[in-house]
Structures are given as structure tokens and as C-alpha cells.
Design a protein around this motif. Sequence first.
Motif, PDB file in Angstrom:
ATOM      1  N   ARG A  91      -3.744  13.503   6.096  1.00 49.97           N
ATOM      2  CA  ARG A  91      -4.613  12.379   5.723  1.00 49.97           C
ATOM      3  C   ARG A  91      -3.913  11.451   4.736  1.00 49.97           C
ATOM      4  N   ILE A  92      -3.147  12.012   3.808  1.00 49.63           N
ATOM      5  CA  ILE A  92      -2.391  11.168   2.876  1.00 49.63           C
ATOM      6  C   ILE A  92      -1.433  10.279   3.664  1.00 49.63           C
ATOM      7  N   ALA A  93      -0.679  10.876   4.583  1.00 51.16           N
ATOM      8  CA  ALA A  93       0.279  10.106   5.386  1.00 51.16           C
ATOM      9  C   ALA A  93      -0.431   9.042   6.224  1.00 51.16           C
ATOM     10  N   PHE A  94      -1.563   9.396   6.801  1.00 50.96           N
ATOM     11  CA  PHE A  94      -2.300   8.446   7.640  1.00 50.96           C
ATOM     12  C   PHE A  94      -2.719   7.212   6.831  1.00 50.96           C
ATOM     13  N   TYR A  95      -3.323   7.422   5.674  1.00 47.32           N
ATOM     14  CA  TYR A  95      -3.826   6.295   4.884  1.00 47.32           C
ATOM     15  C   TYR A  95      -2.709   5.494   4.219  1.00 47.32           C
ATOM     16  N   LEU A  96      -1.652   6.172   3.770  1.00 48.23           N
ATOM     17  CA  LEU A  96      -0.564   5.446   3.103  1.00 48.23           C
ATOM     18  C   LEU A  96       0.394   4.769   4.084  1.00 48.23           C
ATOM     19  N   ASN A  97       0.334   5.127   5.353  1.00 46.03           N
ATOM     20  CA  ASN A  97       1.163   4.462   6.354  1.00 46.03           C
ATOM     21  C   ASN A  97       0.474   3.186   6.849  1.00 46.03           C
ATOM     22  N   ASN A  98      -0.087   2.463   5.935  1.00 43.66           N
ATOM     23  CA  ASN A  98      -0.802   1.216   6.178  1.00 43.66           C
ATOM     24  C   ASN A  98      -0.338   0.258   5.085  1.00 43.66           C
ATOM     25  N   LEU A  99       0.348  -0.808   5.451  1.00 47.52           N
ATOM     26  CA  LEU A  99       0.892  -1.728   4.453  1.00 47.52           C
ATOM     27  C   LEU A  99      -0.200  -2.357   3.594  1.00 47.52           C
ATOM     28  N   ALA A 100      -1.419  -2.437   4.108  1.00 50.18           N
ATOM     29  CA  ALA A 100      -2.524  -2.958   3.305  1.00 50.18           C
ATOM     30  C   ALA A 100      -2.798  -2.052   2.103  1.00 50.18           C
ATOM     31  N   VAL A 101      -2.451  -0.771   2.216  1.00 45.57           N
ATOM     32  CA  VAL A 101      -2.604   0.176   1.112  1.00 45.57           C
ATOM     33  C   VAL A 101      -1.282   0.311   0.355  1.00 45.57           C
ATOM     34  N   SER A 102      -0.224   0.730   1.039  1.00 47.11           N
ATOM     35  CA  SER A 102       1.060   0.980   0.369  1.00 47.11           C
ATOM     36  C   SER A 102       1.644  -0.280  -0.251  1.00 47.11           C
ATOM     37  N   GLY A 103       1.333  -1.453   0.296  1.00 41.94           N
ATOM     38  CA  GLY A 103       1.840  -2.703  -0.253  1.00 41.94           C
ATOM     39  C   GLY A 103       1.239  -3.083  -1.583  1.00 41.94           C
ATOM     40  N   ASN A 104       0.220  -2.358  -2.011  1.00 41.67           N
ATOM     41  CA  ASN A 104      -0.391  -2.568  -3.327  1.00 41.67           C
ATOM     42  C   ASN A 104       0.171  -1.607  -4.376  1.00 41.67           C
TER      43      ASN A 104
ATOM     44  N   VAL B 137       5.435   3.696  -3.449  1.00 36.60           N
ATOM     45  CA  VAL B 137       5.164   4.285  -2.131  1.00 36.60           C
ATOM     46  C   VAL B 137       5.896   3.484  -1.063  1.00 36.60           C
ATOM     47  N   PRO B 138       6.710   4.146  -0.223  1.00 32.38           N
ATOM     48  CA  PRO B 138       7.442   3.428   0.826  1.00 32.38           C
ATOM     49  C   PRO B 138       6.544   3.063   2.011  1.00 32.38           C
ATOM     50  N   HIS B 139       7.047   2.164   2.833  1.00 29.40           N
ATOM     51  CA  HIS B 139       6.414   1.864   4.112  1.00 29.40           C
ATOM     52  C   HIS B 139       7.522   1.656   5.133  1.00 29.40           C
ATOM     53  N   PRO B 140       7.492   2.327   6.272  1.00 30.91           N
ATOM     54  CA  PRO B 140       6.426   3.251   6.680  1.00 30.91           C
ATOM     55  C   PRO B 140       6.408   4.514   5.825  1.00 30.91           C
ATOM     56  N   TYR B 141       5.261   5.168   5.837  1.00 26.35           N
ATOM     57  CA  TYR B 141       5.052   6.391   5.070  1.00 26.35           C
ATOM     58  C   TYR B 141       4.809   7.512   6.077  1.00 26.35           C
ATOM     59  N   PHE B 142       5.665   8.518   6.030  1.00 23.99           N
ATOM     60  CA  PHE B 142       5.644   9.585   7.032  1.00 23.99           C
ATOM     61  C   PHE B 142       4.999  10.861   6.500  1.00 23.99           C
TER      62      PHE B 142
ATOM     63  N   ARG C 242       2.468  -9.991 -18.459  1.00 25.11           N
ATOM     64  CA  ARG C 242       2.873 -10.174 -17.068  1.00 25.11           C
ATOM     65  C   ARG C 242       4.319  -9.705 -16.953  1.00 25.11           C
ATOM     66  N   SER C 243       4.664  -9.180 -15.797  1.00 26.77           N
ATOM     67  CA  SER C 243       6.017  -8.700 -15.575  1.00 26.77           C
ATOM     68  C   SER C 243       6.341  -8.820 -14.093  1.00 26.77           C
ATOM     69  N   SER C 244       7.495  -8.339 -13.740  1.00 29.17           N
ATOM     70  CA  SER C 244       7.905  -8.252 -12.349  1.00 29.17           C
ATOM     71  C   SER C 244       8.178  -6.784 -12.069  1.00 29.17           C
ATOM     72  N   MET C 245       7.696  -6.295 -10.943  1.00 34.45           N
ATOM     73  CA  MET C 245       7.867  -4.883 -10.618  1.00 34.45           C
ATOM     74  C   MET C 245       8.296  -4.763  -9.160  1.00 34.45           C
ATOM     75  N   HIS C 246       9.200  -3.818  -8.914  1.00 37.73           N
ATOM     76  CA  HIS C 246       9.649  -3.607  -7.538  1.00 37.73           C
ATOM     77  C   HIS C 246       8.563  -2.870  -6.752  1.00 37.73           C
ATOM     78  N   CYS C 247       8.233  -3.399  -5.585  1.00 36.73           N
ATOM     79  CA  CYS C 247       7.302  -2.762  -4.656  1.00 36.73           C
ATOM     80  C   CYS C 247       8.133  -2.166  -3.538  1.00 36.73           C
ATOM     81  N   LEU C 248       8.173  -0.849  -3.494  1.00 34.48           N
ATOM     82  CA  LEU C 248       8.992  -0.150  -2.508  1.00 34.48           C
ATOM     83  C   LEU C 248       8.564  -0.485  -1.076  1.00 34.48           C
ATOM     84  N   ALA C 249       7.274  -0.527  -0.817  1.00 34.50           N
ATOM     85  CA  ALA C 249       6.769  -0.802   0.529  1.00 34.50           C
ATOM     86  C   ALA C 249       7.142  -2.199   1.008  1.00 34.50           C
TER      87      ALA C 249
END
Length: 195
Positions: A38-51, A55-60, A166-173
Motif C-alpha cells: 500500500r505504501i508503494a501504491f500510494y507513493l508511486n503517484n507524482l501527485a503525492v511523491s511530488g509534494n 521520496v523518489p518517483h517512480p516509487y517501487f 523561505r528556502s530552496s529544497m531538492h525534490c527527489l521525485a
Amino acid sequence: MGRHRPDPRRLRGAFPMKATLNTERLILRLPEVGDAERIAFYLNNLAVSGNLARVPHPYFLGDAKAWLRTRRDDLPPEETNFTIEVPGQGLAGAVGYHIGLGGQPVIGYWLGQPFWGRGYMTEAARAALDWYFAVTDADRILSGVFEFNIASLNVQKKLGFTEIGRSSMHCLARNAEVRHIDTELTRKAWIGQQR
């Protein structure tokens, strides 16, 4: 009313990973090996992981299993994570803590897209913060959101977080640097809103 309020006398000094928190509609419990799919299913969605920053995308499935192997019974509160379970529907997301830059504790969270818009994240984070301030002597907790994540910023505002920069942060996804709103919640503010 109807939400879990940890008793600091009972929790302080207890093994943090033994906690299960019950709210009016949710159960926050320790991550289990069986949660991987279930974790993999929900996090393998850029609408979630992109926030999320880390967390990488795709998420396996292997990513979920690797993360679950890092969960142990002896972790301090600053590294404790809870899964968010909706009774009758199963795992819906997670909320937890990690040590950020400068050694400060940070709360992070995510919710599977089918569960958005129901107030679950505010409810879960409130219980996790009750627990955290009960089991630690921390005077504040940090968090933040990417600038485009207005829903998450609204959750934090409801919980009493205030913007500290405010800052800049790397988004892995997204594999990109993203503008970030940095927030904090002080113990004093948290206690003040409980009265």
C-alpha cells in the motif's frame, strides 16, 4: 473531544515505537512489513511523491520494503514514524519525524490521493504532535511545504505552525530544486491552543 490525548507521565521514558494513537476516525500505528504494497501504491503517484522532498518517483515495492527495514523498536521520538490507518479501509498514509539540518526535529507526512479532502491529515498530525510533545522536552518542531502545496500549508496553519522563512529544497521525485516555505511549531504555541 474524542481525540487521543497522551498522558505525558505514562509516555515519557517509554519506548517511543510502542505507541499506537487512536483519534476519532483514525489509528496511527507502527509501520509493519505488510504495509509495503500500500505504501508503494500510494507513493508511486507524482501527485503525492511530488509534494515530498525525500521520496523518489517512480516509487517501487522495493523502495517501500527498504524504508520499512529502517523502522526499529528502539528509535527515538525524533525518528519515529506512524502509519495512518482508516478503519475498514486500511493504510492511507504516514506521519513521522526525522532530524533535519542543524539537528532539529522535523515532522513530515503524506496521504494517499483517494483520502485527500476529508481532514484526515490534520487529525493524524494533531495526534502525532500531541504524542511528540508528551514524550519529549523539545521546545519546537520544524516542518514546511513546497510553495505550490497549499493544502499541506493549510494543514500546518490549522495546527499552529508559523512561517519562519523561505528556502530552496531538492525534490527527489521532481529531480529539481523547488521553492520551500519553512515553518515551525513551538511547544508554547501548541500548549496555548490546547486550552
